[in-house]
Design a protein around this motif. Structure first.
Motif, PDB file in Angstrom:
ATOM      1  N   LEU B  20       1.033  -1.267   0.017  1.00  0.00           N
ATOM      2  CA  LEU B  20       0.047   0.063   0.062  1.00  0.00           C
ATOM      3  C   LEU B  20       0.838   1.489   0.042  1.00  0.00           C
ATOM      4  N   PRO B  21       1.901   1.226   0.959  1.00  0.00           N
ATOM      5  CA  PRO B  21       2.616   2.491   0.523  1.00  0.00           C
ATOM      6  C   PRO B  21       3.300   2.800  -0.765  1.00  0.00           C
ATOM      7  N   ILE B  22       3.724   1.594  -1.472  1.00  0.00           N
ATOM      8  CA  ILE B  22       4.088   1.886  -2.998  1.00  0.00           C
ATOM      9  C   ILE B  22       2.962   2.473  -3.583  1.00  0.00           C
ATOM     10  N   VAL B  23       1.921   1.796  -3.538  1.00  0.00           N
ATOM     11  CA  VAL B  23       0.549   2.416  -4.521  1.00  0.00           C
ATOM     12  C   VAL B  23       0.181   3.741  -3.970  1.00  0.00           C
ATOM     13  N   PHE B  24       0.464   4.203  -2.702  1.00  0.00           N
ATOM     14  CA  PHE B  24       0.266   5.608  -2.423  1.00  0.00           C
ATOM     15  C   PHE B  24       1.111   6.583  -2.804  1.00  0.00           C
ATOM     16  N   ILE B  25       2.363   6.173  -2.870  1.00  0.00           N
ATOM     17  CA  ILE B  25       3.471   7.263  -3.304  1.00  0.00           C
ATOM     18  C   ILE B  25       3.488   7.163  -4.849  1.00  0.00           C
ATOM     19  N   ALA B  26       3.413   6.014  -5.504  1.00  0.00           N
ATOM     20  CA  ALA B  26       3.354   6.008  -6.949  1.00  0.00           C
ATOM     21  C   ALA B  26       2.237   6.639  -7.294  1.00  0.00           C
ATOM     22  N   GLY B  27       0.909   6.328  -6.890  1.00  0.00           N
ATOM     23  CA  GLY B  27      -0.372   7.145  -7.315  1.00  0.00           C
ATOM     24  C   GLY B  27       0.039   8.569  -7.084  1.00  0.00           C
ATOM     25  N   LEU B  28       0.974   9.201  -6.185  1.00  0.00           N
ATOM     26  CA  LEU B  28       0.897  10.579  -5.905  1.00  0.00           C
ATOM     27  C   LEU B  28       1.778  11.042  -7.139  1.00  0.00           C
ATOM     28  N   ALA B  29       3.032  10.271  -7.180  1.00  0.00           N
ATOM     29  CA  ALA B  29       4.133  10.575  -8.000  1.00  0.00           C
ATOM     30  C   ALA B  29       3.714  10.926  -9.475  1.00  0.00           C
ATOM     31  N   LEU B  30       2.927   9.866  -9.840  1.00  0.00           N
ATOM     32  CA  LEU B  30       2.458   9.581 -11.374  1.00  0.00           C
ATOM     33  C   LEU B  30       1.458  10.301 -11.786  1.00  0.00           C
TER      34      LEU B  30
END
Lengths: 356, 166
Positions: B20-30
């Protein structure tokens, strides 16, 4: 079985719990609507309603998921567990209203759902549009986040539909618990739904921070509580040659309370009451609650979760109830307590050890 | 919980704690920058697409007919600028894809759209759609032909009398 507990009928505690729950939900939605309308006068009220119900469901899911680990970390949170299932059912209905809206003849309150709002502007039926409108399954950022929400809603529906004690009794607590652990998957899907949905179009830092803090909170308390439990499980005691395990001393157990020890991987609650020591399985038959964190009330071990009761010397619920838990032989040597590692069949009478 | 459930709980959150942290950070970054339309532009776009707006006119006539087993209410109006428009409101979503509405001079249900037929616009969902009636059609007897572009066939036709537009 329990202290003033009725399995089917409403009781005062449930009514108070539910009234508080629904009052909080109504207050949240009202405040959300008022604040949002105050911030932007050009917003369509129907779109705001969809966000209000969706965010209410998501916030309530955070509350629900917090209760379990918090009650593991502190018994002060046990009362919140009592009617947590009603919270879950309420959360499902909030999520459902977020999707399909609310338009019942018996209710004056009417709202538009996301299905109508986002998928009823074309030739396709809104439900068909939902499933075929976005097919970027191979793209992370354009992934059809609606499908994540649909998956979570299906899990939440299943959980709400099987939340009653009827299913708990018929499926047995271990299976019921295992099925209801689907809420963890639903939570993961909903985080994806929010990150790839709302956070893509709404760049307000407040929303981003709120979702991030919620994520860190839920993951944090579950991992802390889970690692503590795992650590306790690893401190498993092993039996001596005579099959008994030294579990501690009489003086360290408060009156009418228990010490919980792990013997051969499973937990045993050693109770002190009325000058006696008895040992039973730590697992309540109702929802597998931690009996050792309860206390002896009216001569019965009382589960801290829902008040199910068992007689300490035989592990059976007092008549007319029929729940039974395994019991263990207990022996005292001075102040030291020894418990036999192999349990008796559920409901078997075992003479308590008498404290000299 | 029993031991096996405690283990499932812990390892489930170990997995979620990574994913979930990967999804959260990637979702914001991309996340891309979307060119969001303002309310005014949206109103304009809706008007261009033929959705009936708030502008009202003097009612001329009304009728009711059936298209693919769905009742459709028809009302003609003369707007303040003299334009004659036809508002069509299906009682519920049509179960036929890509429906185009034509005006045709005939009176029989055609098998295909005639070359002389005039395209008025498309009809979608249960929303009221507004069609401008060309001046050369006003005051003439004819029919409305409903054609499914996706199915390539006429799905219905309804009389559209001269009284509807004069």
């Amino acid at each position: 079985m329990s202290v003033g507990y009725k399995s089917i009928q409403w009781n005062r505690q449930k009514l108070i719990y539910d009234i508080l729950l629904w009052a909080c939900v109504a207050a949240y939605i009202s405040i959300f609507m008022a604040v949002t309308k105050g911030l932007g006068s050009d917003l369509d009220i129907r779109g705001v309603q969809i966000r209000a119900y969706g965010s209410a469901a998501f916030v309530l899911l955070h509350v629900i998921l917090s209760i379990g680990p918090l009650s593991r970390l502190s018994p002060k949170f046990h009362p919140l567990l009592f009617n947590r299932r009603h919270m879950g059912v309420t959360m499902f209905f909030l999520a459902l209203i977020h999707v399909v809206g609310l338009d019942l003849p018996v209710l004056p309150l009417k709202t538009t759902g996301a299905l109508t709002w986002y998928h009823d502007f074309g030739n396709l039926d809104p439900l068909v549009s939902l499933f075929v409108g976005n097919s970027h399954y191979g793209d992370f950022i354009q992934f059809p986040f609606e499908m994540l929400g649909v998956g979570a809603l299906a899990i939440l529906f299943f959980m709400a539909a099987t939340s009653h004690d009827f299913w708990l009794v018929n499926l047995t607590a271990p299976i019921w618990k295992a099925l209801h652990m689907g809420v963890y998957l639903a939570y993961g899907l909903l985080v994806g739904h929010v990150v790839l949905g709302a956070l893509q179009s709404n760049r307000h830092p407040g929303l981003t921070v709120a979702v991030g803090v919620g994520l860190v909170w839920i993951l944090g308390i579950h991992l802390v509580a889970g690692s503590r439990e795992l650590k306790q499980d690893k401190a498993s005691l092993s039996a001596n040659t005579d099959g008994f395990v030294a579990v501690g001393s009489v003086s360290e157990i408060p009156e009418n309370r228990a010490k919980v020890v792990t013997i051969s991987g499973e937990r045993v609650a050693v109770f002190k009451y009325d000058g006696k020591i008895s040992a039973v399985s730590n697992v309540c038959q109702h929802q597998n609650g931690p009996l050792g964190e309860g206390k002896v009330i009216d001569g019965c071990i009382t589960c801290p979760w829902h008040g199910y009761q068992y007689l300490p010397d035989c592990g059976a619920s007092p008549p007319p109830f029929s729940e039974r838990i395994p019991t263990f032989d207990v022996r005292l040597e001075g102040d030291r307590i020894f418990v036999r590692a192999i349990p008796h069949a559920p409901g078997t009478h075992v003479d308590p050890a008498i404290i000299a | 919980m029993i031991l096996s459930r405690r283990q499932v709980h812990f390892y489930s959150f170990m997995g979620l704690g990574v994913l979930l942290p990967i999804v959260f950070i990637a979702g914001l970054a991309l996340r891309p920058q979307y060119d969001l339309k303002t309310t005014d532009n949206a109103t304009e776009l809706f008007a261009q697409a033929g959705f009936a707006g708030e502008a009202e006119g003097n009612a001329i006539s009304s009728d009711r007919f059936t298209v693919a087993r769905v009742t459709v209410a028809a009302e003609t109006l003369r707007l303040s600028d003299g334009t004659v428009v036809l508002d069509l409101t299906p009682a519920k979503s049509l179960k036929v894809p890509d429906v185009l509405v034509y005006w045709d001079a005939g009176s029989q249900v055609p098998e295909a759209i005639a070359d002389e037929a005039l395209l008025l616009g498309n009809l979608t969902s249960a929303t009221t759609r507004r069609f401008a009636i060309p001046t050369e059609v006003q005051g003439q007897n004819g029919q409305l032909v409903f054609y499914s572009q996706a199915q390539g066939q006429v799905v219905a036709a309804a009389p559209f009398a001269a009284e509807m537009t004069q």
